[in-house]
Write a protein that holds these residues in place. Sequence first.
Motif, short mmCIF file in Angstrom:
data_model
loop_
_atom_site.label_atom_id
_atom_site.label_comp_id
_atom_site.label_asym_id
_atom_site.label_seq_id
_atom_site.Cartn_x
_atom_site.Cartn_y
_atom_site.Cartn_z
N UNK A 53 -19.27 -45.98 -55.63
CA UNK A 53 -18.04 -46.37 -54.94
C UNK A 53 -18.30 -47.46 -53.91
N UNK A 54 -19.21 -47.21 -52.96
CA UNK A 54 -19.38 -48.09 -51.81
C UNK A 54 -19.74 -49.51 -52.16
N UNK A 55 -20.87 -49.72 -52.83
CA UNK A 55 -21.32 -51.08 -53.13
C UNK A 55 -20.35 -51.83 -54.04
N UNK A 56 -19.89 -51.24 -55.16
CA UNK A 56 -18.95 -51.98 -56.01
C UNK A 56 -17.64 -52.35 -55.29
N UNK A 57 -17.08 -51.42 -54.53
CA UNK A 57 -15.81 -51.69 -53.85
C UNK A 57 -15.98 -52.74 -52.76
N UNK A 58 -17.00 -52.59 -51.94
CA UNK A 58 -17.19 -53.52 -50.83
C UNK A 58 -17.53 -54.92 -51.32
N UNK A 59 -18.32 -55.04 -52.39
CA UNK A 59 -18.63 -56.37 -52.92
C UNK A 59 -17.41 -56.99 -53.59
N UNK A 60 -16.62 -56.17 -54.28
CA UNK A 60 -15.40 -56.69 -54.90
C UNK A 60 -14.44 -57.23 -53.85
N UNK A 61 -14.33 -56.51 -52.74
CA UNK A 61 -13.48 -56.97 -51.64
C UNK A 61 -14.06 -58.22 -51.00
#
Length: 298
Positions: A89-97
């Motif tokens: 959750x954390x890395x994919x979401x934060x990088x996408x944002x």
Amino acid sequence: MERTSNLQHPSLQSNASGWINGLIGVVIFSGSLPATRVAVLEFDPVFLTVARATLAAILALCLLLLFKEKRPARQQLLPLAIVALGVVVGFPLLTALALQYVTSAHSIVFVGLLPLATAVFGVLRGGERPRPVFWVFSVLGSLLVVGFAASQGLTAAPQGDLLMLLAILACGLGYAEGAKLSRTLGGWQVISWALVLALPIMAAVTWWRVPATFANISAPAWLSLGYVSLFSMLIGFVFWYRGLAQGGIAAVGQLQLLQPFFGLALAATLLHEQVSLGMLGVTVAVILCVAGAKKFSR
């Protein structure tokens, strides 16, 4: 003599396999940010995050059922939840944002801090006491990244840089916790169970955030979604955790230092993004700092 040679051969072979598997994993991960950059131009970042996790979790569940893997013990559930929060959750979401504000080439410089973040969380979780020189390299590497962001116009997109820093912290925690857990649970099983653990929530949010229409989604965006779902989210971890188990976490983990180079090459060749000499210089300097921190981490 012959017996000694025969006894050592499997160990040497396993060590070599560990480096090969680890390198394959790093190459796969190197395409994550460029692919995310392409996908986030047409997909909502939240939908992209939960969709990739859902697709990878379904495949992971099939693998676990196929190989009849035992369920994790109760005491392994919390570490698995930390892995899920960090890398599912954390890395994919934060990088996408973040990639809504910065280019993938810019974000890859931050990836140079990932081995250091993993080492720091390894210290915190494992109770190790590194030498003072370790922290010198740590602070120097961080200052280089902050200085680079400021030189590129930090006030223009501070959200992107902050999100990338948070993404690196989340991923470092997930890597360290996953590496520790893989010693008892197994390599590829760690990411598979973490994905399955997050599946109910990820699937529900995917259904909630699904776009009204996919008519305007281009083929490159679909291919990018497929890449980050299957390769970045699952297949890369299969090779990565297998490499860590075969060749050693400390040794094979240093292959992460090559990831910024691979990522910058992909950003330049596939996305035609400009990679300046300054960006390359900072990336090399950060990698040297991380290498120095790794050397004095014990």
